[in-house]
Design a protein around this motif. Sequence first.
Motif, PDB file in Angstrom:
ATOM      1  N   ALA A  49      -2.988   4.561  -5.671  1.00  0.00           N
ATOM      2  CA  ALA A  49      -3.095   3.098  -5.779  1.00  0.00           C
ATOM      3  C   ALA A  49      -1.998   2.331  -5.065  1.00  0.00           C
ATOM      4  N   SER A  52      -2.065   0.895   1.221  1.00  0.00           N
ATOM      5  CA  SER A  52      -3.251   0.758   2.073  1.00  0.00           C
ATOM      6  C   SER A  52      -4.559   0.655   1.292  1.00  0.00           C
ATOM      7  N   GLY A  54      -6.045   2.206  -1.296  1.00  0.00           N
ATOM      8  CA  GLY A  54      -6.031   2.177  -2.760  1.00  0.00           C
ATOM      9  C   GLY A  54      -5.434   0.885  -3.285  1.00  0.00           C
ATOM     10  N   SER A  73       0.064   7.019  -8.538  1.00  0.00           N
ATOM     11  CA  SER A  73       0.561   7.251  -7.176  1.00  0.00           C
ATOM     12  C   SER A  73       1.794   8.136  -7.223  1.00  0.00           C
ATOM     13  N   GLU A  75       5.351   8.138  -5.618  1.00  0.00           N
ATOM     14  CA  GLU A  75       6.301   7.362  -4.828  1.00  0.00           C
ATOM     15  C   GLU A  75       7.715   7.618  -5.332  1.00  0.00           C
ATOM     16  N   ALA A 113      -0.798  13.338  -9.136  1.00  0.00           N
ATOM     17  CA  ALA A 113      -2.172  13.167  -9.621  1.00  0.00           C
ATOM     18  C   ALA A 113      -2.923  14.496  -9.724  1.00  0.00           C
ATOM     19  N   SER A 143      -2.888  13.120   0.941  1.00  0.00           N
ATOM     20  CA  SER A 143      -1.687  13.933   0.754  1.00  0.00           C
ATOM     21  C   SER A 143      -1.712  15.115   1.712  1.00  0.00           C
ATOM     22  N   MET A 198      -7.357  17.989   0.716  1.00  0.00           N
ATOM     23  CA  MET A 198      -7.972  16.684   0.987  1.00  0.00           C
ATOM     24  C   MET A 198      -9.470  16.633   0.657  1.00  0.00           C
ATOM     25  N   TYR A 225     -13.119   7.398  -0.553  1.00  0.00           N
ATOM     26  CA  TYR A 225     -13.147   6.900   0.824  1.00  0.00           C
ATOM     27  C   TYR A 225     -13.189   8.022   1.849  1.00  0.00           C
ATOM     28  N   SER A 226     -14.209   7.948   2.693  1.00  0.00           N
ATOM     29  CA  SER A 226     -14.389   8.960   3.722  1.00  0.00           C
ATOM     30  C   SER A 226     -14.239   8.323   5.095  1.00  0.00           C
ATOM     31  N   TYR A 227     -14.203   9.159   6.122  1.00  0.00           N
ATOM     32  CA  TYR A 227     -14.225   8.646   7.494  1.00  0.00           C
ATOM     33  C   TYR A 227     -15.097   9.574   8.326  1.00  0.00           C
ATOM     34  N   THR A 273     -13.719   2.066   7.381  1.00  0.00           N
ATOM     35  CA  THR A 273     -13.403   1.870   8.799  1.00  0.00           C
ATOM     36  C   THR A 273     -11.998   2.383   9.135  1.00  0.00           C
ATOM     37  N   VAL A 275      -8.341   2.175   9.965  1.00  0.00           N
ATOM     38  CA  VAL A 275      -7.276   1.181   9.787  1.00  0.00           C
ATOM     39  C   VAL A 275      -5.924   1.862   9.966  1.00  0.00           C
ATOM     40  N   PHE A 286      -5.422   9.404  17.489  1.00  0.00           N
ATOM     41  CA  PHE A 286      -6.017   8.271  16.766  1.00  0.00           C
ATOM     42  C   PHE A 286      -5.414   6.925  17.190  1.00  0.00           C
TER      43      PHE A 286
HETATM   44  P1  NAI Z   1      -2.086   6.196   2.180  1.00  0.00           P
HETATM   45  O1  NAI Z   1      -1.174   7.291   2.633  1.00  0.00           O
HETATM   46  O2  NAI Z   1      -1.745   4.806   2.532  1.00  0.00           O
HETATM   47  O3  NAI Z   1      -2.204   6.262   0.569  1.00  0.00           O
HETATM   48  C1  NAI Z   1      -2.290   7.458  -0.128  1.00  0.00           C
HETATM   49  C2  NAI Z   1      -2.084   7.228  -1.606  1.00  0.00           C
HETATM   50  O4  NAI Z   1      -2.114   8.508  -2.253  1.00  0.00           O
HETATM   51  C3  NAI Z   1      -0.719   6.602  -1.972  1.00  0.00           C
HETATM   52  O5  NAI Z   1      -0.910   5.711  -3.055  1.00  0.00           O
HETATM   53  C4  NAI Z   1       0.099   7.801  -2.439  1.00  0.00           C
HETATM   54  O6  NAI Z   1       1.132   7.486  -3.366  1.00  0.00           O
HETATM   55  C5  NAI Z   1      -0.998   8.610  -3.118  1.00  0.00           C
HETATM   56  N1  NAI Z   1      -0.637  10.019  -3.300  1.00  0.00           N
HETATM   57  C6  NAI Z   1      -0.391  10.958  -2.362  1.00  0.00           C
HETATM   58  N2  NAI Z   1      -0.120  12.151  -2.959  1.00  0.00           N
HETATM   59  C7  NAI Z   1      -0.216  11.942  -4.297  1.00  0.00           C
HETATM   60  C8  NAI Z   1      -0.061  12.772  -5.439  1.00  0.00           C
HETATM   61  N3  NAI Z   1       0.218  14.069  -5.337  1.00  0.00           N
HETATM   62  N4  NAI Z   1      -0.206  12.202  -6.661  1.00  0.00           N
HETATM   63  C9  NAI Z   1      -0.490  10.884  -6.805  1.00  0.00           C
HETATM   64  N5  NAI Z   1      -0.684  10.065  -5.749  1.00  0.00           N
HETATM   65  C10 NAI Z   1      -0.540  10.587  -4.523  1.00  0.00           C
HETATM   66  O7  NAI Z   1      -3.531   6.610   2.658  1.00  0.00           O
HETATM   67  P2  NAI Z   1      -4.862   5.826   3.083  1.00  0.00           P
HETATM   68  O8  NAI Z   1      -4.969   5.831   4.544  1.00  0.00           O
HETATM   69  O9  NAI Z   1      -4.984   4.556   2.336  1.00  0.00           O
HETATM   70  O10 NAI Z   1      -5.969   6.859   2.576  1.00  0.00           O
HETATM   71  C11 NAI Z   1      -6.671   6.769   1.363  1.00  0.00           C
HETATM   72  C12 NAI Z   1      -8.035   7.413   1.549  1.00  0.00           C
HETATM   73  O11 NAI Z   1      -8.794   6.652   2.492  1.00  0.00           O
HETATM   74  C13 NAI Z   1      -7.979   8.846   2.101  1.00  0.00           C
HETATM   75  O12 NAI Z   1      -8.967   9.629   1.481  1.00  0.00           O
HETATM   76  C14 NAI Z   1      -8.328   8.645   3.564  1.00  0.00           C
HETATM   77  O13 NAI Z   1      -8.867   9.795   4.161  1.00  0.00           O
HETATM   78  C15 NAI Z   1      -9.361   7.539   3.441  1.00  0.00           C
HETATM   79  N6  NAI Z   1      -9.659   6.819   4.690  1.00  0.00           N
HETATM   80  C16 NAI Z   1      -8.641   6.342   5.491  1.00  0.00           C
HETATM   81  C17 NAI Z   1      -8.950   5.735   6.693  1.00  0.00           C
HETATM   82  C18 NAI Z   1      -7.865   5.228   7.598  1.00  0.00           C
HETATM   83  O14 NAI Z   1      -8.169   4.849   8.750  1.00  0.00           O
HETATM   84  N7  NAI Z   1      -6.629   5.171   7.126  1.00  0.00           N
HETATM   85  C19 NAI Z   1     -10.348   5.554   7.140  1.00  0.00           C
HETATM   86  C20 NAI Z   1     -11.317   5.998   6.180  1.00  0.00           C
HETATM   87  C21 NAI Z   1     -10.974   6.647   5.027  1.00  0.00           C
END
Ligand code: NAI
Length: 398
Positions: A49, A52, A54, A73, A75, A113, A143, A198, A225-227, A273, A275, A286
Amino acid sequence: MLKFEHKLRGNVALGINPVGCMQEVVNEIDYVKKKGPYEGAKKVLIVGASSSYGLATRISLAFGAGADTIGVSFEKGPKSERNLGTAGWYNNIAFREEAEKEGLIAKNFVQDAFSYESKQEVINYIKNDFGGKIDLVVYSLASGVRKDPDTGEVYHSSIKAIGEPVVGPTIDMQEQLYYTETLDYATDQEIADTVKVMGGEDWQLWMEALKEADVLADGVLTTNYSYLGTELNHSYYGQATLGAAKADCDEKANNINALLSDINGKAQIVVATAVTTKASAVIPFFPVYCIALYKVMAEQGTHETPIMHQDRIYREMIYGGKPEYDEFNRLRPDNWEIDEDIQAKTKALVQKINAENFKSDMTAYDMLFKEFSVLSGFLVENYVEKDVTLEELKALKY
Ligand code: NAI
């Protein structure tokens, strides 16, 4: 006075500006508030959460739909003047403070988590303090590592190709360099390990634990969320290790749908999408795709940041009665990105980009760099410099 330095190692941010991070959360809240309220979930659990996608989801649901939220999360808080912790730490704090001002519950769990203990703690909280069952579970975790909760074995994900190596241009934002990179192909073990980290296993474990504890409301929805992307990135995403993990989430969605059928629940894969996030910035090649795609989409007025995209997904698609599904029942807000005309123009632009022009007006490099900087609290709009001490930062409670 603390100095906030925008330091990078490759495409990984090392420095943060906590004041900027907290301002950015306020900016995203303002974006949602300006759009006005909408009817949506009221009791929401978000795994992943703090940044980005979440975080954007949490902001949209809290400030758009008036939802009470629980965020999980991983952090780190401030330790010293040289180690101020992670951006997500401050995002969690700013979110909670702003949500509580509106009378909303905003509970943060900062822990792994993947463990059973985390799931149990969240369940105990829902039962004892949250004031109602969950009607939306958002799984937005990214992660590089996961400890198996049954065996204790630690798995690492790899961003690699499958079958053969991929060679192509990429960008290093630290060095401001455009260069050719070779992405190796993964072994079978590396593919399996990436799926373990993942893929959808932990999503399913969360849903099983929540269901077993009877904390899910009738008609509960869970999103992941997938891509998928297009031929422009299949070789290093869709048909590579990360794509294998995403395919596993599709399978697990079927299991979760079966699990939730007796409470009229639904598991929804949302193909989101491209981002700029901490997770996506480290995917080789990318950034080049992004500086072309963003340029083309910005010209059409369809470029989105995470808050714009997630707010549209929940406000207009999921709760707004305008969903678009594909033949596999996945929600497709990425339709704007994969549009044929957008992709044709993106492809043509990618082919024109080179080491000399990648930072010119021809591309959206500036946009990528700004969005990347904002993730760590730099180049944030409405930012006002503040004299804060380490003690003040340490005193902030998540
Ligand atoms: P991000 O790195 O910004 O956020 C990841 C979140 O996971 C953070 O809140 C982090 O604290 C949490 N996290 C990581 N390991 C953890 C753990 N062991 N325990 C608890 N929390 C943990 O990532 P983003 O890009 O927002 O990705 C979120 C999802 O969206 C992923 O499944 C990603 O594949 C998907 N997605 C991302 C796209 C992109 O372009 N960034 C496009 C489409 C899907």
